[in-house]
Design a protein around this motif. Structure first.
Motif, short mmCIF file in Angstrom:
data_model
loop_
_atom_site.label_atom_id
_atom_site.label_comp_id
_atom_site.label_asym_id
_atom_site.label_seq_id
_atom_site.Cartn_x
_atom_site.Cartn_y
_atom_site.Cartn_z
N LEU A 212 16.59 -20.69 25.06
CA LEU A 212 16.13 -22.03 24.56
C LEU A 212 17.43 -22.86 24.01
O LEU A 212 17.59 -23.89 24.03
N ILE A 213 17.73 -22.06 23.09
CA ILE A 213 18.83 -22.45 22.21
C ILE A 213 20.16 -22.96 23.14
O ILE A 213 20.92 -23.86 22.77
N LYS A 214 20.51 -22.01 24.03
CA LYS A 214 21.46 -22.36 25.07
C LYS A 214 21.04 -23.43 25.93
O LYS A 214 22.26 -24.30 26.18
N ARG A 215 20.09 -23.72 26.14
CA ARG A 215 19.63 -24.93 26.88
C ARG A 215 20.02 -26.26 26.26
O ARG A 215 20.44 -27.45 26.68
N ALA A 216 19.58 -26.18 24.65
CA ALA A 216 19.93 -27.16 24.01
C ALA A 216 21.53 -27.42 23.84
O ALA A 216 21.91 -28.57 23.63
N TYR A 217 22.06 -26.24 23.69
CA TYR A 217 23.47 -26.50 23.40
C TYR A 217 24.25 -27.11 24.56
O TYR A 217 25.18 -28.06 24.50
N ARG A 218 23.61 -26.77 25.82
CA ARG A 218 24.33 -27.26 26.97
C ARG A 218 24.05 -28.91 27.14
O ARG A 218 24.79 -29.64 27.36
N SER A 219 22.77 -29.26 26.77
CA SER A 219 22.53 -30.70 26.44
C SER A 219 23.46 -31.45 25.65
O SER A 219 23.97 -32.36 25.94
N LEU A 220 23.79 -30.59 24.26
CA LEU A 220 24.64 -31.47 23.44
C LEU A 220 25.91 -31.31 23.91
O LEU A 220 26.91 -32.38 23.63
N PHE A 221 26.70 -30.49 24.31
CA PHE A 221 28.18 -29.99 24.49
C PHE A 221 28.67 -29.89 25.94
O PHE A 221 29.87 -30.05 26.09
N VAL A 222 27.79 -29.76 26.92
CA VAL A 222 28.32 -29.45 28.21
C VAL A 222 27.76 -30.58 29.39
O VAL A 222 28.57 -30.98 30.13
N SER A 223 26.75 -31.08 29.02
CA SER A 223 26.05 -32.08 30.03
C SER A 223 26.82 -33.30 30.18
O SER A 223 26.53 -33.98 31.22
N GLY A 224 27.54 -33.72 29.27
CA GLY A 224 28.10 -35.05 29.36
C GLY A 224 27.18 -36.20 28.98
O GLY A 224 27.66 -37.19 28.81
N ALA A 225 26.04 -35.93 28.28
CA ALA A 225 25.17 -36.87 28.01
C ALA A 225 25.75 -37.26 26.56
O ALA A 225 26.43 -36.86 25.93
#
Length: 262
Positions: A212-225
């Motif tokens: 779950l923490i990895k999913r949150a990280y990807r949203s913040l830093f990888v997704s481009g959002a």
């Protein structure tokens, strides 16, 4: 037991020394210094007040604890340093008291390790169970959470915050807020490089929590959002799962005073 004080130590009459404290040669303990039970003060240490130190702390040789803040705005007002219990300060550590304009207190929690030449500046707040490797440096007004690791020669800009369980790599210079769980590595400017998964495993986080923490990280830093869109994604995930780690991350984002390190 009575404290064991070397005859070459200089202890102010205004200092309060707890039971079973050991103070080595050529130490200077100033006015308004309180040292808790079972502390060990190595040779050539200087502790200046007002400073309150809890029990079971160890200071190796040549530490300077509770000295005046290195801030031109400081005009001699009464400011403090408060240290909790069970900390270890190795050789040549320096910790400054607070400033009148910064809240007046530098505060350190419990069970932290400060290795040689670490500097903690005025008005900093350090949590519990952190490790500061050699020459790690905090500028003024920095807030460090719990279980944070600063590798050797890492530096943190004033007013930055580093969240719980973060890991700052060797030589990294942090000039923005670092969310909980995140690893920061050195580049021309330091940037997030994933989550501190190995550290989380060592602290008992299971695979589901880490995922779950990895999913949150990807949203913040990888997704481009955008930051606001990434926050909403994390908030939705937190509502769906009730996960307390995501709540910690959201609280950190919502209390920001400096830009997020992205």
């Amino acid at each position: 037991m009575e404290p064991l004080i070397h005859p070459n130590a200089v202890i102010s009459p205004g200092a309060k020394i707890g039971a079973d404290v050991r103070i080595g040669p050529f130490c200077t303990i100033g006015d308004e210094v309180e040292i808790g039970d079972r502390c060990v003060i190595g040779p050539n240490c200087t502790i200046t007040g007002p400073t309150r130190i809890g029990p079971d702390n160890t200071f190796a040789g040549h530490c300077s604890i509770g000295s005046d803040p290195q801030d031109k705005k400081y005009k001699g007002e009464r400011v403090e340093l408060v240290i909790g219990a069970g900390n270890c300060f190795r050789e040549f550590c320096t910790v400054n008291r607070g400033t009148g304009e910064g809240g007046g207190i530098t505060r350190i929690g419990d069970r932290n390790w400060f290795l040689a030449y670490v500097h903690v500046a005025h008005d900093c707040i350090v949590g519990d169970d952190c490790v500061f490797s050699n020459n790690a440096t905090l500028a003024g007004h920095v807030e460090i959470g719990n279980h944070v690791i600063l590798s050797g020669f890492a530096g943190v800009h004033q007013f930055c915050r580093i969240g719980d369980h973060a890991f700052i790599g060797m030589g990294a210079f942090v000039n923005g807020d670092v969310p909980p769980f995140v690893i920061v590595a050195q580049e021309s400017y330091s940037r997030p490089r994933g989550i501190n998964a190995e550290g989380l495993k060592r602290r008992g986080f299971d695979a589901e929590r880490i995922a779950l923490i990895k999913r949150a990280y990807r949203s913040l830093f990888v997704s481009g959002a955008t930051l606001s869109d990434a926050r909403e994604i994390i908030a939705t995930l937190q509502t769906e799962t009730g996960n307390s780690d995501l709540k910690l991350l959201l609280d950190f984002l919502d209390s920001a005073q400096r830009p997020l390190l992205r």
